[in-house]
Design a protein around this motif. Structure first.
Motif, PDB file in Angstrom:
ATOM      1  N   TRP A 231      21.904  28.824  78.238  1.00 23.12           N
ATOM      2  CA  TRP A 231      22.274  27.762  77.303  1.00 23.12           C
ATOM      3  C   TRP A 231      21.453  27.876  76.027  1.00 23.12           C
ATOM      4  CZ3 TRP A 231      21.836  27.659  82.461  1.00 23.12           C
ATOM      5  CH2 TRP A 231      22.879  27.120  83.223  1.00 23.12           C
TER       6      TRP A 231
ATOM      7  N   SER B 137      22.519  17.218  76.032  1.00 22.20           N
ATOM      8  CA  SER B 137      23.118  17.453  77.343  1.00 22.20           C
ATOM      9  C   SER B 137      23.724  18.848  77.365  1.00 22.20           C
ATOM     10  CB  SER B 137      24.199  16.414  77.623  1.00 22.20           C
ATOM     11  OG  SER B 137      25.306  16.622  76.759  1.00 22.20           O
ATOM     12  N   ASP B 138      24.112  19.288  78.555  1.00 22.75           N
ATOM     13  CA  ASP B 138      24.712  20.615  78.655  1.00 22.75           C
ATOM     14  C   ASP B 138      25.982  20.716  77.828  1.00 22.75           C
ATOM     15  OD1 ASP B 138      25.563  18.769  80.785  1.00 22.75           O
ATOM     16  OD2 ASP B 138      26.925  20.367  81.371  1.00 22.75           O
TER      17      ASP B 138
ATOM     18  N   ALA C 215      17.663  20.042  85.800  1.00 23.12           N
ATOM     19  CA  ALA C 215      18.635  21.009  86.309  1.00 23.12           C
ATOM     20  C   ALA C 215      19.109  20.597  87.694  1.00 23.12           C
ATOM     21  CB  ALA C 215      18.024  22.405  86.352  1.00 23.12           C
TER      22      ALA C 215
ATOM     23  N   LEU D  73      22.046  23.770  84.171  1.00 16.02           N
ATOM     24  CA  LEU D  73      21.310  22.862  83.283  1.00 16.02           C
ATOM     25  C   LEU D  73      22.099  21.566  83.099  1.00 16.02           C
ATOM     26  CD1 LEU D  73      19.399  23.865  80.133  1.00 16.02           C
ATOM     27  CD2 LEU D  73      20.991  21.964  80.003  1.00 16.02           C
ATOM     28  N   ASP D  74      21.376  20.457  83.161  1.00 16.06           N
ATOM     29  CA  ASP D  74      21.995  19.145  82.964  1.00 16.06           C
ATOM     30  C   ASP D  74      21.569  18.523  81.637  1.00 16.06           C
ATOM     31  OD1 ASP D  74      23.443  16.721  83.846  1.00 16.06           O
ATOM     32  OD2 ASP D  74      21.430  15.849  83.919  1.00 16.06           O
ATOM     33  N   ARG D  75      20.278  18.668  81.290  1.00 17.23           N
ATOM     34  CA  ARG D  75      19.780  18.001  80.080  1.00 17.23           C
ATOM     35  C   ARG D  75      18.489  18.675  79.628  1.00 17.23           C
ATOM     36  NH1 ARG D  75      18.807  12.856  81.983  1.00 17.23           N
ATOM     37  NH2 ARG D  75      16.600  13.352  82.282  1.00 17.23           N
TER      38      ARG D  75
ATOM     39  N   PHE E 129      28.818  19.975  85.109  1.00 22.89           N
ATOM     40  CA  PHE E 129      27.986  20.909  84.357  1.00 22.89           C
ATOM     41  C   PHE E 129      28.861  21.918  83.614  1.00 22.89           C
ATOM     42  CE2 PHE E 129      25.848  19.762  88.302  1.00 22.89           C
ATOM     43  CZ  PHE E 129      24.598  19.347  87.892  1.00 22.89           C
ATOM     44  N   ASN E 130      28.468  22.223  82.374  1.00 21.12           N
ATOM     45  CA  ASN E 130      29.033  23.370  81.666  1.00 21.12           C
ATOM     46  C   ASN E 130      28.204  24.594  82.021  1.00 21.12           C
ATOM     47  OD1 ASN E 130      30.896  21.724  80.483  1.00 21.12           O
ATOM     48  ND2 ASN E 130      30.229  22.065  78.378  1.00 21.12           N
ATOM     49  N   VAL E 131      28.845  25.607  82.617  1.00 24.36           N
ATOM     50  CA  VAL E 131      28.123  26.787  83.082  1.00 24.36           C
ATOM     51  C   VAL E 131      28.938  28.033  82.747  1.00 24.36           C
ATOM     52  CG1 VAL E 131      27.087  27.954  85.062  1.00 24.36           C
ATOM     53  CG2 VAL E 131      27.220  25.465  85.033  1.00 24.36           C
TER      54      VAL E 131
END
Length: 773
Positions: free
Chosen positions: A660, A623-624, A677, A761-763, A651-653
């Motif tokens: 990433w 995962s993100d 995403a 990005l999610d995964r 989300f981590n951005v």
């Protein structure tokens, strides 16, 4: 406040007190919280009192126990104490003339000097709390409540106590997200029980004006509402804009101030000028430099709107402060002064003319003139001006107080120039920063400020001399609410880190000890539960990480608790108990398998067990939260903009460089990479930091997903991005690979400047080729 702040990690080792020193003969013992036996010699109080002597025996409170008081001040404290005990312990104590063995609250001129000082003595015959002032008596009652066991038992003890600092504060931002009066009161209740005495209330900003000003009603009629960015600002039923509104009436303000005063908390209001003023300018455009009406901002960060420099605007602000001063009886009014980006003043012919008329050489002198004007106006009403440390950048009235947020240097500079200062550095005391690396953390600002870092902060800089140190009024933690859409998130951010702050603010520096604090913290969690405080679970849970083991049929499992409490785990699906396997080092787990783990103290779990099902397929997914940022320039943990109500994806951005990394990804047998995403609003104003944002140019109409072997390595795949995500707000992209093998560092990013939205990005999933497991 500025989101562009590098968070400096700190580690502080204290001198262990006698109850712990014996257990720390070896390094391993010092690296974990003391055991129940080690901690049993001292009552579990937070904050730690200045002087405490434990005796044998104790006294048991029962509903028949009387409370003896001698005057109205002691009677008020007694009523507060009895209501608290009834709520948390179901004991119905009644203040009365008292009998032998009663609890006594006494205003006593022979008690130790200091308005907030008190003594507390518990023997087999009863309890006596004494102080010269009602404030001290109140804090003695708080200590007595903490000492009370679930069975009504009080340990025999003698305490003589007083606070280290006069200013022990918390700031809450009600401008970005609004809290109800009942929620504010619940917070005030909790602050009082941590012996904090200052509530700094941030009531105005670009995103909302939250205090009723009767002379200028549009401040709340217009400035009190904004349209949130993206789907969050659209009514799901009508598809029309749905405003986010809220403000406090003057009657509500008076109610909160009264409620705080009953708990000996002073409320310090903040009206922010000349920057962070977009909501006010949206209400009254004539206040602005441009003369046009902007929308109330729905973006976070540093906006460029400033009030203008006209005499009419100064009189407007004085009219606002007249009503503010009448509502808040405390000695201080905060005027902000931070992050006033001068671009609009620099570009305005009228402002430049005004500066020439006044004989000012630069824009900072213009701000200093405003500060001096407001300071004089407040002084005439018996108030002291306080502002963020940017007000030091020009001349400053002698009686102005500085709140140092950009590290400690602002505080040092203020003291050297003869000003009082409150220490509140973003690097140590901003509670909107994440507190652990857990994937379960709610949205928040970059990096982490851990419980230990909050505890380790020392408010008095070593650079100050003995006389200069007297100018340090105290210490304050700040809670900025851009990412706190709910009261539960606000509580998560504040608790338990506020317990660490309270010990820094109250206890003598010589009494502070982090290991001993961890030994006392589980009892504080029980108090939180009794009071219904929704404290953060993440510091007390176990993080479960898994990687491929040496054999293909095994996974290597690593367990960690952020605070270092002992971990017990199971692999048979059962609930971990105090007798389950004790974690000491990473272990091999046959796949498929299940791990459940919990942190324990004194034989009891500190939070619900974490669990993870692990098989070969799960090891191919990240995962993100499990990925690294390529540069980590400005990583935020961001919430999606929809649905309008309820839970949203997170989300981590890195908003400066959305990129990433999956380091050491095993490509053996992998034929493709699947990326899921989402697209979220890019709702940030970064002023002069905006050029730091990086993006790679797009090669097609909507940009591409690109994957490289390392950030500067070979391009492994490029997939065109769709014009829109799917109906659920996500897009799943498949990137084919050709002949890759071995371990590589994946670098994943999206090309093109897609503002006002951005892909996140999610995964990521590694897809095995045909015939692979």
């Amino acid at each position: 406040m500025n989101v562009v702040r590098k968070i400096l990690s700190r580690f502080r080792r204290g001198v262990l007190i006698a109850t712990v020193a014996a257990a720390c003969a070896g390094l391993a013992a010092c690296e974990r919280p003391p055991t129940k036996t080690e901690a049993a010699q001292s009552p579990v109080l937070i904050p730690a009192p200045a002087k405490l002597v434990a005796r044998d025996g104790g006294y048991t409170l029962a509903s028949a126990s009387g409370i003896k008081t001698g005057d109205e001040a002691s009677a008020r404290v007694a009523r507060y104490f009895s209501s608290l005990v009834e709520r948390t312990h179901k004991l119905a104590l009644k203040p009365s003339p008292g009998t032998d063995g009663a609890v006594v609250f006494a205003i006593d001129n022979s008690a130790p000097e200091g308005a907030e000082a008190y003594t507390l003595r518990i023997t087999g015959q009863g309890v006596r709390v004494a102080a010269r002032d009602e404030r001290g008596l109140f804090y003695g009652a708080v200590t007595l409540w903490q000492l009370l066991g679930a069975d009504g038992r009080l340990p025999a003890v003698e305490i003589e106590d007083a606070p280290r600092f006069a200013w022990r504060g918390l700031m809450l931002d009600s401008a970005r997200h609004f809290q109800s009066v009942d929620e504010i009161k619940k917070l005030l209740d909790a602050l009082a029980l941590h012996k904090l005495n200052t509530f700094h209330w941030h009531l105005t900003d670009d995103q909302g004006w939250r205090i009723e000003i009767k002379k200028y009603p549009k401040l709340t009629e217009i400035g009190g509402c904004r349209i949130p960015a993206g789907d969050g600002g659209i009514d799901p039923a009508t598809r029309k804009p749905r405003p986010y509104c809220g403000f406090y009436t003057q009657d509500q303000i008076r109610d909160v101030v009264r409620y705080a005063a009953e708990r000996h908390i002073t409320v310090v209001p903040e009206i922010n000028v000349p920057g962070h003023a977009q909501a006010a300018i949206a209400a009254y455009p004539e206040l602005g430099v441009l003369g046009t009406r902007p929308a109330v901002s729905n973006e976070w960060g540093v906006n460029t709107y400033l009030i203008n420099t006209e005499e009419s605007t100064y009189r407007f602000l004085e009219g606002v402060l007249d009503e503010v001063a009448a509502l808040f009886p405390g000695p201080y009014v905060h005027i902000g002064g931070d992050e006033a980006v001068k671009d609009q003043w620099e570009a305005s012919p009228r402002v430049q003319q005004r500066m020439r008329e006044l004989g000012l050489k630069d824009e900072m002198q213009m701000q200093s003139l405003l500060v001096a004007r407001l300071e004089k106006h407040l002084a005439a009403k018996g108030k002291r001006l306080i502002g963020w440390d940017e007000i030091l950048e020009g001349s400053l009235p002698a009686d102005a107080t500085v709140m140092s947020w950009r590290g400690t240097q602002g505080g040092i500079d203020a003291v050297k120039r003869g000003h009082d200062v409150v220490m509140s550095p973003s690097s140590d005391l901003y509670l909107d920063y994440l507190q652990t690396d857990s994937a379960d953390e709610p949205p928040g600002r970059p990096a982490t400020i851990t419980l230990q870092e909050v505890y380790a902060y020392e408010p008095v800089p070593a650079a100050l001399s003995g006389d200069e140190k007297k100018h340090v009024l105290g210490v304050q933690a700040n809670v900025w609410t851009e990412h706190m859409r709910t009261f539960a998130r606000m509580q998560h951010a504040i608790f338990p880190r506020i317990a660490a702050l309270s010990e820094t603010a109250w206890s003598p520096a010589s009494r502070k000890d982090y290991q001993d604090f961890l030994a006392r913290l589980p009892a504080q969690l029980q108090r939180y539960r009794a009071l219904g405080i929704d404290y953060a679970q993440t510091p007390f849970r176990v993080d479960i990480a898994a990687d491929a083991g040496k054999r293909g049929s095994e996974a290597q499992v690593t367990l960690a608790n952020p605070l270092g409490y002992g971990i017990r785990y199971t692999t048979d699906g059962s609930e971990p108990t105090a007798t389950s396997s004790e974690y000491g080092a990473p272990f091999a787990l046959p796949m498929p398998g299940k791990v459940r783990a919990a942190a324990f103290y004194a034989g009891k779990p500190l939070a619900s067990a974490s669990e993870r099902d692990i098989d070969a397929a799960s090891l191919l997914v990240r995962s993100d939260e499990q990925l690294k940022m390529c540069t980590d320039s400005l990583m935020l943990r961001l919430e999606d903009d929809g649905p309008a109500d309820g839970e949203r994806a997170i989300f981590n951005v890195d908003i400066f460089n959305p990129c990433w990394q999956w380091n050491g990804a095993d490509f053996d047998g992998i034929a493709a990479i699947e990326v899921r995403a989402g697209r979220i609003p890019y709702f940030f104003q970064l002023a002069h930091d905006e050029p730091n944002r990086k993006f790679k140019p797009a090669k097609s109409a909507h940009g591409e997903l690109e994957i490289r072997a390392g950030c500067d390595g070979e391009l492994l795949a490029s997939v065109p991005l769709p014009a829109q995500p799917d109906a659920d707000g996500f897009a799943t992209l498949d990137a084919k690979l050709a002949g890759n093998a071995g371990k590589q560092d994946l670098c994943i990013y999206f090309t093109g400047d897609t503002r006002p939205t951005m892909w996140a990005l999610d995964r990521v999933r590694l897809v095995p080729g045909a015939g692979q497991p």
